[in-house]
Design a protein around this motif. Structure first.
Motif, PDB file in Angstrom:
ATOM      1  N   LEU A   6      32.203  26.568  52.668  1.00 45.79           N
ATOM      2  CA  LEU A   6      32.569  26.036  50.906  1.00 45.79           C
ATOM      3  C   LEU A   6      32.485  26.990  50.245  1.00 45.79           C
ATOM      4  CD1 LEU A   6      33.242  22.747  50.565  1.00 45.79           C
ATOM      5  CD2 LEU A   6      34.840  25.048  51.317  1.00 45.79           C
ATOM      6  N   ARG A   7      31.138  27.485  50.569  1.00 48.65           N
ATOM      7  CA  ARG A   7      29.534  29.134  50.004  1.00 48.65           C
ATOM      8  C   ARG A   7      30.465  29.826  50.393  1.00 48.65           C
ATOM      9  NH1 ARG A   7      26.434  26.708  46.105  1.00 48.65           N
ATOM     10  NH2 ARG A   7      25.520  24.244  46.472  1.00 48.65           N
ATOM     11  N   TYR A   8      30.646  30.315  51.669  1.00 48.61           N
ATOM     12  CA  TYR A   8      31.426  30.957  51.803  1.00 48.61           C
ATOM     13  C   TYR A   8      32.156  31.299  52.010  1.00 48.61           C
ATOM     14  CZ  TYR A   8      26.893  31.170  55.633  1.00 48.61           C
ATOM     15  OH  TYR A   8      26.019  30.640  55.979  1.00 48.61           O
ATOM     16  N   PHE A   9      33.388  30.663  52.331  1.00 54.54           N
ATOM     17  CA  PHE A   9      34.812  31.112  51.319  1.00 54.54           C
ATOM     18  C   PHE A   9      34.851  31.543  50.299  1.00 54.54           C
ATOM     19  CE2 PHE A   9      38.197  28.890  49.537  1.00 54.54           C
ATOM     20  CZ  PHE A   9      39.558  29.749  49.949  1.00 54.54           C
ATOM     21  N   VAL A  10      34.403  30.589  49.098  1.00 51.49           N
ATOM     22  CA  VAL A  10      34.179  31.162  48.110  1.00 51.49           C
ATOM     23  C   VAL A  10      33.831  32.347  47.892  1.00 51.49           C
ATOM     24  CG1 VAL A  10      33.264  30.990  45.396  1.00 51.49           C
ATOM     25  CG2 VAL A  10      34.249  28.773  46.956  1.00 51.49           C
ATOM     26  N   ALA A  11      32.292  33.422  48.250  1.00 49.74           N
ATOM     27  CA  ALA A  11      31.705  34.411  48.435  1.00 49.74           C
ATOM     28  C   ALA A  11      32.881  34.908  49.046  1.00 49.74           C
ATOM     29  CB  ALA A  11      31.068  34.527  49.059  1.00 49.74           C
ATOM     30  N   VAL A  12      33.889  34.908  49.637  1.00 53.34           N
ATOM     31  CA  VAL A  12      34.524  36.032  49.935  1.00 53.34           C
ATOM     32  C   VAL A  12      36.240  35.680  49.460  1.00 53.34           C
ATOM     33  CG1 VAL A  12      36.601  36.075  52.072  1.00 53.34           C
ATOM     34  CG2 VAL A  12      34.433  35.691  52.585  1.00 53.34           C
ATOM     35  N   ALA A  13      36.558  34.865  48.698  1.00 53.62           N
ATOM     36  CA  ALA A  13      38.028  34.319  47.936  1.00 53.62           C
ATOM     37  C   ALA A  13      37.121  35.019  46.622  1.00 53.62           C
ATOM     38  CB  ALA A  13      37.817  33.181  47.251  1.00 53.62           C
ATOM     39  N   GLU A  14      36.473  35.202  46.374  1.00 59.03           N
ATOM     40  CA  GLU A  14      35.548  36.246  44.632  1.00 59.03           C
ATOM     41  C   GLU A  14      35.458  37.208  44.909  1.00 59.03           C
ATOM     42  OE1 GLU A  14      34.294  32.223  42.622  1.00 59.03           O
ATOM     43  OE2 GLU A  14      32.464  33.598  43.513  1.00 59.03           O
ATOM     44  N   GLU A  15      35.345  37.604  46.422  1.00 56.33           N
ATOM     45  CA  GLU A  15      35.064  39.348  46.203  1.00 56.33           C
ATOM     46  C   GLU A  15      36.206  39.860  47.322  1.00 56.33           C
ATOM     47  OE1 GLU A  15      32.467  41.037  45.145  1.00 56.33           O
ATOM     48  OE2 GLU A  15      31.060  39.291  45.107  1.00 56.33           O
ATOM     49  N   LEU A  16      37.357  39.762  47.854  1.00 58.85           N
ATOM     50  CA  LEU A  16      38.231  39.779  48.074  1.00 58.85           C
ATOM     51  C   LEU A  16      38.038  41.089  49.155  1.00 58.85           C
ATOM     52  CD1 LEU A  16      40.854  39.332  45.480  1.00 58.85           C
ATOM     53  CD2 LEU A  16      40.871  37.728  47.628  1.00 58.85           C
ATOM     54  N   HIS A  17      36.634  40.486  50.046  1.00 55.01           N
ATOM     55  CA  HIS A  17      36.219  42.128  51.008  1.00 55.01           C
ATOM     56  C   HIS A  17      35.050  41.383  51.347  1.00 55.01           C
ATOM     57  CE1 HIS A  17      34.680  45.117  52.119  1.00 55.01           C
ATOM     58  NE2 HIS A  17      35.609  45.839  51.660  1.00 55.01           N
ATOM     59  N   PHE A  18      35.392  40.875  52.872  1.00 52.56           N
ATOM     60  CA  PHE A  18      34.343  40.392  54.020  1.00 52.56           C
ATOM     61  C   PHE A  18      33.044  40.991  53.544  1.00 52.56           C
ATOM     62  CE2 PHE A  18      37.607  37.930  55.519  1.00 52.56           C
ATOM     63  CZ  PHE A  18      38.105  37.175  56.185  1.00 52.56           C
ATOM     64  N   GLY A  19      33.210  42.674  53.749  1.00 55.97           N
ATOM     65  CA  GLY A  19      31.925  43.250  53.998  1.00 55.97           C
ATOM     66  C   GLY A  19      31.212  43.047  52.428  1.00 55.97           C
ATOM     67  N   ARG A  20      31.846  42.838  51.229  1.00 59.02           N
ATOM     68  CA  ARG A  20      31.011  42.674  49.659  1.00 59.02           C
ATOM     69  C   ARG A  20      30.517  41.259  50.178  1.00 59.02           C
ATOM     70  NH1 ARG A  20      35.313  45.853  47.819  1.00 59.02           N
ATOM     71  NH2 ARG A  20      36.574  44.158  47.345  1.00 59.02           N
ATOM     72  N   ALA A  21      31.027  40.554  50.353  1.00 60.06           N
ATOM     73  CA  ALA A  21      31.083  38.738  50.445  1.00 60.06           C
ATOM     74  C   ALA A  21      29.767  39.107  51.429  1.00 60.06           C
ATOM     75  CB  ALA A  21      31.961  38.471  50.730  1.00 60.06           C
TER      76      ALA A  21
END
Length: 283
Positions: A6-21
């Motif tokens: 879930l922490r991974y998911f939130v990071a991607v959702a907030e960054e809207l970019h897999f590389g930045r997340a």
């Protein structure tokens, strides 16, 4: 759903970019992408609409984001309340493998002498998580075996053990003094459940894709050998039932006993644990 995922998911959702997340999480992008795909499989729907320039949340993803944030906030409050309720400082140690290892006994005695007021809590884990719950925040430090994905972790090797193949005692190969991985190419090998660290799975499969029964614990591995003739691997020097035999593998990399913590952890109790472990395992 694990809190880590879930922490991974939130990071991607907030960054809207897999590389930045991935950069934000101090990990490489491939395991992050795999974790999100597994989460989408668990949910049964796409969470992100992917494009060459990034990602956007789907309606399902937007709902999960609100719920995930709430769950993670609650988990943080639980940890804080439990920590505040504890009488004195605590250290939770994750252990994978044989608790009778003399190195563990020496480490326990030395750490008690150095920190007599610390409450040590032990969490024994099965073979599906080589970090013993470290990434998901269940433990502060782990005594385990490498190799595994070391992204965002500090790993210190304590000892390297040669590895052998575990066979039924009546197996013709059990009479050999030593074997090579090629000698076992036609055998079934044990597997770990889907989602297990691929570096860890590859090591225990001799770096070659295999087929065989899924196991989670050491005893399940041994029973797979005993009942089905499955190939099992184990560090040399461990006692086995009389019905089983272990033959050294000459071309298998040693199994490293390691102590692990999160890379950015500055807790002095954890740093002391790592230093005392290094000394205890040298004897």
């Amino acid at each position: 759903m694990e809190l880590r995922t879930l922490r991974y998911f939130v990071a991607v959702a907030e960054e809207l970019h897999f590389g930045r997340a991935a950069t934000r999480l101090h990990m490489s992008q491939p395991p992050l992408s795999r974790a999100i795909k597994r989460l989408e499989g668990d949910v049964g729907a796409l969470l992100f609409a992917r494009s060459p320039i990034g990602v956007t949340l789907t309606p399902v993803g937007a709902v999960l984001l609100d719920e995930a944030r709430a769950l993670l906030d609650h988990a943080d409050r639980v940890r804080a309340r439990v920590s505040a309720a504890a009488d004195g400082a605590t250290l939770t140690v994750g252990i994978l493998g044989d608790g009778t290892d003399p190195g563990v006994a020496r480490l326990a005695a030395a750490y008690r002498r150095a920190h007599p007021g610390i409450d040590i809590r032990i969490r024994e884990t099965d073979l599906t998580d080589p970090t013993c719950g470290l990434r998901s925040g269940l433990v502060d430090v782990a005594l385990t075996r490498a190799p595994f994905d070391e992204t965002a972790l500090t790993v210190r090797t304590l000892r390297a053990d040669p590895v052998g193949v575990v066979l039924r005692a009546d197996d013709p190969l059990a009479r050999c003094d030593r074997l090579r991985l090629a000698d076992l190419s036609d055998r079934r090998w044990f597997q770990f459940p889907r989602g297990t660290d691929p570096v860890w799975q590859s090591y225990w499969n001799g770096s070659t894709p295999r087929e065989g029964p899924v196991v989670r614990a050491v005893q399940e591995c041994l029973h797979a050998v005993l009942w089905n003739g499955t190939v099992g691997l184990a560090p040399l020097g461990h006692d086995l039932p009389a019905e089983l035999a272990v033959v050294p593998l000459v071309d298998m990399a040693p199994s490293r006993v390691v102590v692990v913590c999160n890379e950015d952890d500055t807790n002095p109790l954890i740093r002391s644990f790592i230093g005392i472990a290094a000394t205890a395992y040298r004897h």
